[in-house]
Design a protein around this motif. Structure first.
Motif, PDB file in Angstrom:
ATOM      1  N   ASP A 163       0.855  -1.188   0.000  1.00 52.50           N
ATOM      2  CA  ASP A 163       0.000   0.000   0.000  1.00 52.50           C
ATOM      3  C   ASP A 163       0.895   1.244   0.000  1.00 52.50           C
ATOM      4  OD1 ASP A 163      -1.947   1.891   0.227  1.00 52.50           O
ATOM      5  OD2 ASP A 163      -2.836   1.113   2.077  1.00 52.50           O
ATOM      6  N   ARG A 164       0.796   2.042  -1.049  1.00 52.20           N
ATOM      7  CA  ARG A 164       1.662   3.207  -1.172  1.00 52.20           C
ATOM      8  C   ARG A 164       1.305   4.315  -0.189  1.00 52.20           C
ATOM      9  NH1 ARG A 164       2.924   4.234  -7.595  1.00 52.20           N
ATOM     10  NH2 ARG A 164       3.437   2.064  -8.144  1.00 52.20           N
ATOM     11  N   SER A 165       0.170   4.183   0.474  1.00 55.33           N
ATOM     12  CA  SER A 165      -0.221   5.236   1.412  1.00 55.33           C
ATOM     13  C   SER A 165       0.760   5.345   2.573  1.00 55.33           C
ATOM     14  CB  SER A 165      -1.632   4.972   1.940  1.00 55.33           C
ATOM     15  OG  SER A 165      -1.700   3.733   2.629  1.00 55.33           O
ATOM     16  N   ASP A 172       4.739  12.927   3.477  1.00 53.06           N
ATOM     17  CA  ASP A 172       3.964  14.087   3.938  1.00 53.06           C
ATOM     18  C   ASP A 172       4.470  14.602   5.276  1.00 53.06           C
ATOM     19  OD1 ASP A 172       2.377  14.003   1.698  1.00 53.06           O
ATOM     20  OD2 ASP A 172       0.777  12.824   2.651  1.00 53.06           O
ATOM     21  N   LEU A 173       5.040  13.705   6.070  1.00 56.28           N
ATOM     22  CA  LEU A 173       5.590  14.119   7.365  1.00 56.28           C
ATOM     23  C   LEU A 173       7.014  14.656   7.267  1.00 56.28           C
ATOM     24  CD1 LEU A 173       4.253  11.184   9.578  1.00 56.28           C
ATOM     25  CD2 LEU A 173       3.429  13.553   9.512  1.00 56.28           C
ATOM     26  N   GLY A 174       7.527  14.756   6.041  1.00 53.63           N
ATOM     27  CA  GLY A 174       8.824  15.393   5.842  1.00 53.63           C
ATOM     28  C   GLY A 174       9.960  14.464   5.475  1.00 53.63           C
ATOM     29  N   ALA A 175       9.692  13.185   5.336  1.00 52.57           N
ATOM     30  CA  ALA A 175      10.756  12.250   4.999  1.00 52.57           C
ATOM     31  C   ALA A 175      11.082  12.336   3.511  1.00 52.57           C
ATOM     32  CB  ALA A 175      10.349  10.827   5.355  1.00 52.57           C
ATOM     33  N   ALA A 176      12.369  12.314   3.189  1.00 54.72           N
ATOM     34  CA  ALA A 176      12.793  12.289   1.797  1.00 54.72           C
ATOM     35  C   ALA A 176      12.437  10.939   1.180  1.00 54.72           C
ATOM     36  CB  ALA A 176      14.294  12.549   1.697  1.00 54.72           C
ATOM     37  N   PRO A 177      12.339  10.855  -0.146  1.00 54.42           N
ATOM     38  CA  PRO A 177      11.979   9.575  -0.771  1.00 54.42           C
ATOM     39  C   PRO A 177      12.903   8.427  -0.386  1.00 54.42           C
ATOM     40  CG  PRO A 177      11.792  11.358  -2.361  1.00 54.42           C
ATOM     41  CD  PRO A 177      12.409  11.950  -1.126  1.00 54.42           C
ATOM     42  N   VAL A 178      14.208   8.701  -0.336  1.00 49.33           N
ATOM     43  CA  VAL A 178      15.148   7.637   0.025  1.00 49.33           C
ATOM     44  C   VAL A 178      14.950   7.218   1.476  1.00 49.33           C
ATOM     45  CG1 VAL A 178      17.589   7.042   0.273  1.00 49.33           C
ATOM     46  CG2 VAL A 178      16.834   8.413  -1.690  1.00 49.33           C
ATOM     47  N   LYS A 179      14.757   8.197   2.368  1.00 48.25           N
ATOM     48  CA  LYS A 179      14.549   7.896   3.777  1.00 48.25           C
ATOM     49  C   LYS A 179      13.241   7.144   3.984  1.00 48.25           C
ATOM     50  CE  LYS A 179      14.574  10.019   8.359  1.00 48.25           C
ATOM     51  NZ  LYS A 179      14.675  11.298   9.122  1.00 48.25           N
ATOM     52  N   ALA A 180      12.211   7.517   3.254  1.00 43.47           N
ATOM     53  CA  ALA A 180      10.930   6.818   3.370  1.00 43.47           C
ATOM     54  C   ALA A 180      11.057   5.380   2.875  1.00 43.47           C
ATOM     55  CB  ALA A 180       9.868   7.566   2.559  1.00 43.47           C
ATOM     56  N   PHE A 181      11.850   5.191   1.826  1.00 42.70           N
ATOM     57  CA  PHE A 181      12.044   3.830   1.320  1.00 42.70           C
ATOM     58  C   PHE A 181      12.806   2.977   2.332  1.00 42.70           C
ATOM     59  CE2 PHE A 181      14.606   0.704  -0.982  1.00 42.70           C
ATOM     60  CZ  PHE A 181      13.622   0.020  -1.665  1.00 42.70           C
ATOM     61  N   VAL A 182      13.837   3.551   2.944  1.00 45.38           N
ATOM     62  CA  VAL A 182      14.663   2.784   3.879  1.00 45.38           C
ATOM     63  C   VAL A 182      13.912   2.494   5.175  1.00 45.38           C
ATOM     64  CG1 VAL A 182      16.771   2.841   5.275  1.00 45.38           C
ATOM     65  CG2 VAL A 182      16.827   3.626   2.903  1.00 45.38           C
ATOM     66  N   GLN A 183      13.182   3.481   5.686  1.00 44.23           N
ATOM     67  CA  GLN A 183      12.560   3.334   6.999  1.00 44.23           C
ATOM     68  C   GLN A 183      11.131   2.783   6.950  1.00 44.23           C
ATOM     69  OE1 GLN A 183      12.869   7.004   9.204  1.00 44.23           O
ATOM     70  NE2 GLN A 183      15.095   6.854   9.371  1.00 44.23           N
TER      71      GLN A 183
END
Length: 272
Positions: A163-165, A172-183
């Motif tokens: 789910d991409r949400s 939306d909470l400020g995470a960069a795309p790479v950080k969102a992918f890792v975390q």
């Protein structure tokens, strides 16, 4: 009144016997004191001692484990990149070609893959002077090549269901795309990563056809060593080695099942 025996039950037990009776026979004959594997001469564990004293066979075991470990790591890393490109970037130029290149090793015979890689290494040596000789490094490249295809299939199927949400909320909470992918993404798809790693590791450890094309002197892996020794007759040491492998795989499977069952129970308690 006795219930009739179901056809599905009969076929189930027939399939189990077909799969595991040869393994059981192999385990039993690994304790045979006779050098002839077809002649029973009493119980003995001497072949396990002979196995660990066979430096050539043990060296082949460690070579295979080393190659399988690094090729599985490489296959998972490349599989993650390919899966993200195929599932997250939509349509782009070269997508169909990338998908075809990833899927090709899945349907191509091992002989063709091995011969193609051999010709590639020979051409690179003539043009670039590298690699100077075939060995563990060329085996690692070959195994990582076809392992990436299997890893991509496993990982991309999990990414498609994600789910991409969750990722969008993190961004939306400020995470960069790479950080969102890792975390966010990586922890969710971690079971798929583990499955892909185990699959690539097993395929590398089991390969004999491709490795025979791209290996060189002093780089004999365990499957090649076993295949070469079987030509002269099955040695009881091979039975002992196979028994140890079956034991290790069974223990790993049992531990994985216990951990997954424990996690499932803990999740049920949390939900209740």
């Amino acid at each position: 009144m006795k219930q009739p025996i179901r056809f599905s039950s009969v076929m189930f037990w027939f399939g189990m016997a077909f799969l595991y009776l040869p393994m059981l026979s192999l385990v039993i004959y690994s304790f045979n004191s006779s050098r002839l594997v077809t002649v029973w001469a009493g119980w003995s564990t001497k072949w396990y001692g002979e196995l660990f004293r066979d430096e050539g066979l043990m060296a082949a075991v460690w070579r295979s484990l080393e190659v399988a470990f690094w090729s599985a790591n490489t296959a998972v890393c490349l599989g993650v990149l390919a899966s993200v490109a195929l599932t997250r970037f939509g349509r782009f130029r070269g997508r169909s070609m990338l998908h075809s290149l990833v899927a090709a090793p899945l349907v191509m015979p091992d002989v063709i893959i091995g011969l193609s890689l051999l010709l590639m290494f020979v051409s690179m040596t003539d043009v670039l002077g590298w690699p100077q000789e075939r060995g563990l490094f060329t085996i690692w490249i070959a195994h990582a090549t076809f392992g990436t295809a299997y890893a991509t299939v496993v990982i991309s199927s999990r990414l498609k269901e994600l789910d991409r949400s969750f990722v969008e909320a993190a961004m939306d909470l400020g995470a960069a795309p790479v950080k969102a992918f890792v975390q966010v993404t990586l922890p969710i798809i971690m079971p798929a990563l583990v499955s892909a790693w185990l699959l690539a590791f097993t395929l590398s450890l089991d390969d004999v056809v491709i490795a025979s094309f791209v290996s060189g002197p002093g780089a004999t892996t365990l499957p090649i060593e076993v295949f070469s020794s079987v030509r002269l007759g099955v040695s009881p040491k091979i039975n002992a080695l196979a028994t140890l492998i079956i034991l290790i795989v069974s223990l790993v499977t049992l531990v994985a099942w216990w951990l997954s069952r424990r996690k499932l129970k803990r999740d049920k308690l949390v939900r209740s």
